[in-house]
Design a protein around this motif. Structure first.
Motif, mmCIF file in Angstrom:
data_model
loop_
_atom_site.group_PDB
_atom_site.id
_atom_site.type_symbol
_atom_site.label_atom_id
_atom_site.label_comp_id
_atom_site.label_asym_id
_atom_site.label_seq_id
_atom_site.Cartn_x
_atom_site.Cartn_y
_atom_site.Cartn_z
ATOM 1 N N THR A 186 30.128 20.504 3.744
ATOM 2 C CA THR A 186 29.713 19.886 4.998
ATOM 3 C C THR A 186 28.209 19.996 5.210
ATOM 4 O O THR A 186 27.535 19.014 5.537
ATOM 5 N N ARG A 187 27.655 21.203 5.015
ATOM 6 C CA ARG A 187 26.223 21.385 5.286
ATOM 7 C C ARG A 187 25.370 20.558 4.314
ATOM 8 O O ARG A 187 24.392 19.929 4.714
ATOM 9 N N GLN A 188 25.761 20.541 3.043
ATOM 10 C CA GLN A 188 25.012 19.757 2.072
ATOM 11 C C GLN A 188 25.084 18.268 2.416
ATOM 12 O O GLN A 188 24.086 17.544 2.334
ATOM 13 N N TYR A 189 26.260 17.811 2.814
ATOM 14 C CA TYR A 189 26.450 16.407 3.194
ATOM 15 C C TYR A 189 25.530 16.037 4.354
ATOM 16 O O TYR A 189 24.869 14.990 4.343
ATOM 17 N N LEU A 190 25.487 16.897 5.384
ATOM 18 C CA LEU A 190 24.664 16.614 6.550
ATOM 19 C C LEU A 190 23.176 16.649 6.208
ATOM 20 O O LEU A 190 22.387 15.867 6.754
ATOM 21 N N LEU A 191 22.784 17.557 5.321
ATOM 22 C CA LEU A 191 21.387 17.599 4.908
ATOM 23 C C LEU A 191 20.961 16.293 4.248
ATOM 24 O O LEU A 191 19.873 15.768 4.492
ATOM 25 N N GLU A 192 21.839 15.750 3.396
ATOM 26 C CA GLU A 192 21.534 14.486 2.740
ATOM 27 C C GLU A 192 21.542 13.337 3.753
ATOM 28 O O GLU A 192 20.683 12.454 3.731
ATOM 29 N N LYS A 193 22.507 13.369 4.646
ATOM 30 C CA LYS A 193 22.684 12.256 5.586
ATOM 31 C C LYS A 193 21.533 12.161 6.579
ATOM 32 O O LYS A 193 21.070 11.058 6.915
ATOM 33 N N TRP A 194 21.070 13.297 7.078
ATOM 34 C CA TRP A 194 20.035 13.304 8.116
ATOM 35 C C TRP A 194 18.637 13.582 7.552
ATOM 36 O O TRP A 194 17.703 13.878 8.310
ATOM 37 N N GLY A 195 18.485 13.464 6.240
ATOM 38 C CA GLY A 195 17.163 13.564 5.645
ATOM 39 C C GLY A 195 16.523 14.928 5.772
ATOM 40 O O GLY A 195 15.287 15.031 5.813
ATOM 41 N N ARG A 196 17.330 15.997 5.840
ATOM 42 C CA ARG A 196 16.844 17.384 5.919
ATOM 43 C C ARG A 196 15.843 17.575 7.073
ATOM 44 O O ARG A 196 14.838 18.285 6.954
ATOM 45 N N SER A 197 16.132 16.921 8.191
ATOM 46 C CA SER A 197 15.267 17.035 9.371
ATOM 47 C C SER A 197 16.127 17.067 10.630
ATOM 48 O O SER A 197 17.313 16.704 10.608
ATOM 49 N N CYS A 198 15.531 17.507 11.739
ATOM 50 C CA CYS A 198 16.238 17.543 13.026
ATOM 51 C C CYS A 198 16.479 16.118 13.504
ATOM 52 O O CYS A 198 15.557 15.287 13.534
ATOM 53 N N ALA A 199 17.703 15.816 13.895
ATOM 54 C CA ALA A 199 18.036 14.461 14.344
ATOM 55 C C ALA A 199 17.338 14.104 15.644
ATOM 56 O O ALA A 199 17.103 12.925 15.915
#
Length: 466
Positions: A186-199
């Protein structure tokens, strides 16, 4: 034109008639008004020799609105049409609010309490109240129409929505089995999805936290479409606020987050992640059916509507079969084909008229005006009213009927004197003082005395319009 229902002196349903014929029977004193919604007259003498033309009740179930049509299969005439607006989402929000208030109260007054979830095992076929209410609404109206019209068959659209296809129109083949998180944590997926930045602020190279876009306290889920990345400062600042309130000063970022939250990832052969549709993960867009205005997971969305219909379709079919009438089922594709072939506009009640293979080659729909039925419920039994924080602010009286009227009755008021002279028809709000409010088509009229009011339809949990 929608016809008027007729029953004889022994309350047996007869053939529906034209409104002009009904007016003539009422004018000549041969019939009386039995009920206003749906409008039904009762004859003052029996008609045992009348040849009855049987009708088919056709249903197009929906999550928010259900279309109903009464069709004469032999002539193709649409005798009556209606749309039932459900209150399933309102029930869900009420249950969520009540659960939160109850937990808050228990936390304040009890240090520890053992869990008792196993004491409340659900029976087979159990449905949440928000879904059960939709089935109950349709069942109620099927029974009501059977009492005033000669219904001998029922047709239901038995449709199943493809939830994965709604999320991703490009999905195919084995992608159905792999799932959104295939190959990721999950965490890796979100990092890729949100460009490793705060949304919310876009900051990078700081510790990021997993954040619920719609907070759990307001009914948000743990679905991957409801998760984003946030820095600690933004996470604490947002708290339990609605995302629209939190980002009201930055509409462009709000639109981007709502778009990106629904967009899944896939991996190119080279290994770099992209959003479905070929756009970069940090600027992914939605399909035309999932615009930026759609709320995130947990609110009224196309996915929530589809899930509600999928969950209730067989339960509704079982309820309809209990009537003892033959029940025909048809697919959504067949309904669309029938409606397109007959060149009818896209409405809930026309969709209902086109359900199933029994649809006549020619449908006579001239002048059909649907009865709009809105489910309002029967009020609340809560004696102590609370504010949004769960603290008591008012207490209700046990007495609900005042001067022969009850809140929810539809009344006609003819005011002959004072500042509010005129005729008013609508839903009444009763008070013990005798000063009532009437909700009319043009707005709410306050301060109408009970002496001017006459009840035309008793409270039944529904509101009506044309």
């Amino acid at each position: 034109m929608s016809k008027v229902f007729v029953i004889d002196s022994e309350k047996r349903p007869l053939n529906p008639i034209h409104p002009a014929q009904a007016r003539q029977l009422l004018r000549n004193g041969k019939a009386g008004v039995f009920k206003h919604f749906p409008f039904t007259i009762i004859l003052k003498e029996a008609k045992p020799n009348q040849q009855i033309q049987v009708l088919r009740l056709k249903i197009d179930p929906g999550a928010s609105v259900t279309g109903i049509a009464l069709v004469n299969d032999s002539t193709g005439e649409v005798v009556f049409a209606a749309e039932i607006k459900h209150r399933g989402f309102a029930i869900r929000e009420s249950l969520t609010s009540r659960r939160q208030l109850r937990r808050s109260r228990r936390n304040r007054k009890t240090r520890y309490r053992q869990p008792r979830f196993n004491n409340r095992a659900k029976t087979k076929g159990w449905l949440p109240p928000s879904l059960q209410s939709r089935i109950a609404n349709i069942k109620t109206w099927v029974e009501r129409w059977r009492k005033v019209s000669p219904i001998e068959a029922i047709s239901q659209e038995l449709v199943r929505f493809d939830m994965q296809l709604i999320r991703n129109p490009d999905i195919q083949g084995k992608e159905y089995q792999q799932g959104t998180l295939q190959g990721y944590e999950t965490r890796q997926y979100l990092l890729e999805k949100w460009g490793r930045s705060c949304a919310y602020c876009g900051i990078k190279d700081v510790p990021l936290q997993i954040e619920h876009i719609l907070c759990r306290a307001k009914g948000g889920s743990n679905s991957i479409t409801n998760l984003a990345l946030s820095c600690e400062k933004c996470n604490l600042k947002k708290g339990t606020k609605d995302i629209r309130e939190f980002l009201k000063k930055d509409p462009a970022r709000l639109e981007k987050i709502l778009k990106q939250s629904k967009q899944p990832l896939r991996v190119r052969p080279s290994g770099s992640p992209v959003a479905y549709g070929g756009k970069p993960a940090c600027s992914a867009g939605l399909t035309s059916s999932q615009g930026a205005g759609n709320p995130p997971s947990g609110l009224d969305s196309p996915l929530a509507d589809a899930a509600a219909v999928n969950s209730t379709r067989f339960a509704l079919l079982s309820v309809l079969k209990e009537t003892g009438l033959p029940v025909e089922t048809g697919s959504g594709g067949l309904t669309k084909f029938n409606r397109t072939q007959r060149e009818l506009p896209k409405t809930h009640y026309f969709d209902a008229a086109c359900v199933g293979k029994s649809t006549p080659e020619k449908l006579i729909v001239k002048g059909v005006k649907p009865l709009l039925i809105t489910a309002n419920g029967h009020g609340t039994r809560q004696m102590c009213g609370t504010n949004k924080h769960g603290f008591p602010i008012r207490h209700r009286t046990r007495k609900q009927i005042h001067f022969g009227f009850q809140t929810g009755d539809i009344v006609k008021a003819v005011v002959t004197s004072g500042k509010k002279v005129g005729h008013y028809v609508g839903r009444v709000l009763c008070r013990a003082s005798g000063s009532f409010d009437i909700a009319t088509k043009t707005g709410r009229v306050a301060g109408i005395s009970y002496k001017y009011c006459k009840s035309i339809h008793k409270k039944d949990g529904y509101n009506y319009a044309f």
